[in-house]
Design a protein around this motif. Structure first.
Motif, PDB file in Angstrom:
ATOM      1  N   UNK A   1      17.490  78.262 -11.537  1.00 35.44           N
ATOM      2  CA  UNK A   1      17.874  79.311 -10.343  1.00 35.44           C
ATOM      3  C   UNK A   1      18.112  80.463 -10.459  1.00 35.44           C
ATOM      4  N   UNK A   2      17.728  81.419  -9.547  1.00 31.40           N
ATOM      5  CA  UNK A   2      17.708  82.707  -9.558  1.00 31.40           C
ATOM      6  C   UNK A   2      16.463  83.410 -10.484  1.00 31.40           C
ATOM      7  N   UNK A   3      15.428  82.528 -10.846  1.00 31.58           N
ATOM      8  CA  UNK A   3      14.194  83.234 -11.309  1.00 31.58           C
ATOM      9  C   UNK A   3      13.531  83.682 -10.371  1.00 31.58           C
ATOM     10  N   UNK A   4      12.714  84.715 -10.638  1.00 31.10           N
ATOM     11  CA  UNK A   4      11.988  85.392  -9.877  1.00 31.10           C
ATOM     12  C   UNK A   4      10.459  85.152 -10.448  1.00 31.10           C
ATOM     13  N   UNK A   5       9.486  84.707  -9.504  1.00 32.24           N
ATOM     14  CA  UNK A   5       8.327  84.528  -9.811  1.00 32.24           C
ATOM     15  C   UNK A   5       7.461  85.496  -9.391  1.00 32.24           C
ATOM     16  N   UNK A   6       6.484  86.218 -10.032  1.00 32.08           N
ATOM     17  CA  UNK A   6       5.701  87.170  -9.506  1.00 32.08           C
ATOM     18  C   UNK A   6       4.052  86.784  -9.663  1.00 32.08           C
ATOM     19  N   UNK A   7       3.469  86.675  -8.846  1.00 27.75           N
ATOM     20  CA  UNK A   7       1.801  86.398  -8.890  1.00 27.75           C
ATOM     21  C   UNK A   7       1.218  87.539  -9.581  1.00 27.75           C
ATOM     22  N   UNK A   8       0.374  87.177 -10.579  1.00 22.84           N
ATOM     23  CA  UNK A   8      -0.292  88.443 -11.330  1.00 22.84           C
ATOM     24  C   UNK A   8      -1.769  88.594 -11.159  1.00 22.84           C
ATOM     25  N   UNK A   9      -2.336  87.862 -10.416  1.00 27.15           N
ATOM     26  CA  UNK A   9      -3.589  87.688 -10.110  1.00 27.15           C
ATOM     27  C   UNK A   9      -3.950  87.336  -8.653  1.00 27.15           C
ATOM     28  N   UNK A  10      -5.276  87.568  -8.127  1.00 32.53           N
ATOM     29  CA  UNK A  10      -5.851  87.172  -6.901  1.00 32.53           C
ATOM     30  C   UNK A  10      -5.503  88.415  -5.872  1.00 32.53           C
ATOM     31  N   UNK A  11      -6.676  88.979  -5.047  1.00 31.22           N
ATOM     32  CA  UNK A  11      -6.297  89.887  -4.092  1.00 31.22           C
ATOM     33  C   UNK A  11      -5.683  89.060  -2.723  1.00 31.22           C
ATOM     34  N   UNK A  12      -4.736  89.844  -2.319  1.00 35.97           N
ATOM     35  CA  UNK A  12      -4.030  89.195  -1.132  1.00 35.97           C
ATOM     36  C   UNK A  12      -2.777  88.553  -1.622  1.00 35.97           C
ATOM     37  N   UNK A  13      -2.661  88.033  -3.085  1.00 39.46           N
ATOM     38  CA  UNK A  13      -1.603  87.340  -3.553  1.00 39.46           C
ATOM     39  C   UNK A  13      -0.672  87.992  -4.552  1.00 39.46           C
TER      40      UNK A  13
END
Length: 397
Positions: free
Chosen positions: A269-281
């Protein structure tokens, strides 16, 4: 079809895709649909239909249905197709194209033109209500940007102006300012430097100053490691967070062995996930707000755990145009194969304000976003009332 408003099934005021007069002249085969044409998608969004309110050029992924106006009411057919036929198309034509022959063989209910006209007249005031509600809707990004701009004096207008500058001069010494000695234009855009200077004028802290543990990438997976029938852990991929939140319905389950072997890649809980690849994402974030969620995050995402910081405030900050532009000017690679890494993200500025202030700002943003959701619910109710009208017509046909 990205230019179609899927509440009213009409073109948005501003369409993303435009062509030049030269293209029209050179491409003699371009098909032009006139105002008040009924268009239906034959690929990807199979069955999605809309009525044109202007002359438009069509690509190969849509059909123009040229009906006889003396026999059918296009307004009625518009809603009939979207509310009655499209759900069937989504089942029959998943990841498939709809051909002209297939479309031509589809039978529709035989409803007299006079009844169609009456139904259309019932629908029109409901459409007007939907239009009035939609005017009140603000995109979450707009709400978040406005609050942060007001609280921290972000100069969003100047930022947008600088983004339009495509030609500028640089000294050779400027290329040394990039840690990787990158000399591509995007690494030295004036708008990017402006954002960095603005944030540094508000804070001297970086993300790495508030992390509970090092930012890490997730774990890759093979097809054999999924277990949608018996698995207990969800696999949190880029696709599951592309809409700024974790979407369980789009997530698959993994085998117990995969989960056991990768307990260092679980989310809390409270973790933040960040997308690190892919245009648009790339750069999009999601916050884990479910204490009971059991999940392992993918290798094309990174996990950010903060300490002594309001994680929801950080999540909203990560969604601002300023932070997203930092991702834009720091990502590496070409085309769709762009990446950004924890070593870069941890160096981005992070606003250093009292926890009480963070909580106040979070509460305001949440209140405004909740208000937007209520408007969307009202729109959904109006659409459901149209669905009921169409359903009754079909039942009585």
């Amino acid at each position: 079809m990205q230019d179609v408003d899927t509440d009213l099934f009409q073109l948005k005021n501003i369409c993303k895709s435009k062509i030049t007069d030269l293209a029209i002249e050179e491409l003699k085969t371009l098909y032009q649909a006139k105002n008040n044409s009924l268009i239906i998608s034959n690929a990807m969004t199979v069955g999605l239909s809309f009525l044109t309110d202007r002359n438009i050029f069509l690509n190969q992924n849509v059909f123009h249905l040229d009906f006889d106006d003396t026999k059918v009411n296009k307004k009625f057919l518009l809603w009939y197709f979207n509310l009655h036929l499209r759900p069937i198309f989504e089942i029959l034509f998943t990841s498939k194209y709809l051909s002209k022959d297939e479309l031509g063989r589809i039978k529709i209910h035989d409803i007299e033109k006079s009844i169609q006209d009456e139904i259309s007249s019932q629908i029109e005031p409901i459409e007007q209500n939907i239009k009035e509600l939609k005017v009140k809707i603000k995109e979450p990004q707009e709400v978040i940007n406005r609050v942060f701009a007001r609280e921290f004096n972000f100069s969003l207008e100047q930022f947008e102006t600088l983004k339009t500058i495509k030609v500028f001069d640089l000294d050779i010494s400027n290329f040394g300012n990039n840690k990787d000695l990158r000399n591509s234009v995007k690494f030295h855009r004036q708008a990017g430097q402006f954002v960095l200077d603005e944030l540094k004028s508000k804070t001297s802290k970086k993300i790495k100053d508030f992390i509970l543990e090092p930012i890490v990438l997730g774990k890759g997976i093979s097809p054999a490691q999924y277990d949608d029938d018996n698995g207990e852990y969800y696999y949190l991929s880029m696709a599951t967070i592309k809409n700024w939140k974790f979407e369980k319905d789009n997530s698959r389950l993994v085998t117990d062995k995969f989960a056991t072997d990768n307990q260092n890649k679980i989310v809390q809980n409270d973790d933040i996930l960040l997308a690190r690849s892919g245009e648009g994402t790339i750069g999009k974030v999601a916050i884990i707000d479910d204490e009971e969620l059991q999940g392992i995050f993918a290798d094309f995402t990174m996990r950010i755990r903060l300490k002594d910081y309001n994680c929801l405030f950080a999540y909203y900050y990560f969604r601002t145009n300023y932070f997203q532009y930092l991702v834009e000017i720091n990502k590496k690679g070409l085309g769709n194969n762009t990446n950004i890494f924890p070593s870069q993200i941890q160096e981005f500025p992070l606003l250093d304000v009292l926890l009480e202030e963070q909580e106040r700002i979070v509460d305001e943003i949440k209140m405004e976003l909740d208000a937007q959701e209520k408007i969307k619910e009202e729109i959904k109710k109006e659409c459901n009332s149209i669905d009921k009208i169409i359903g009754n017509a079909i039942k009585n046909s």
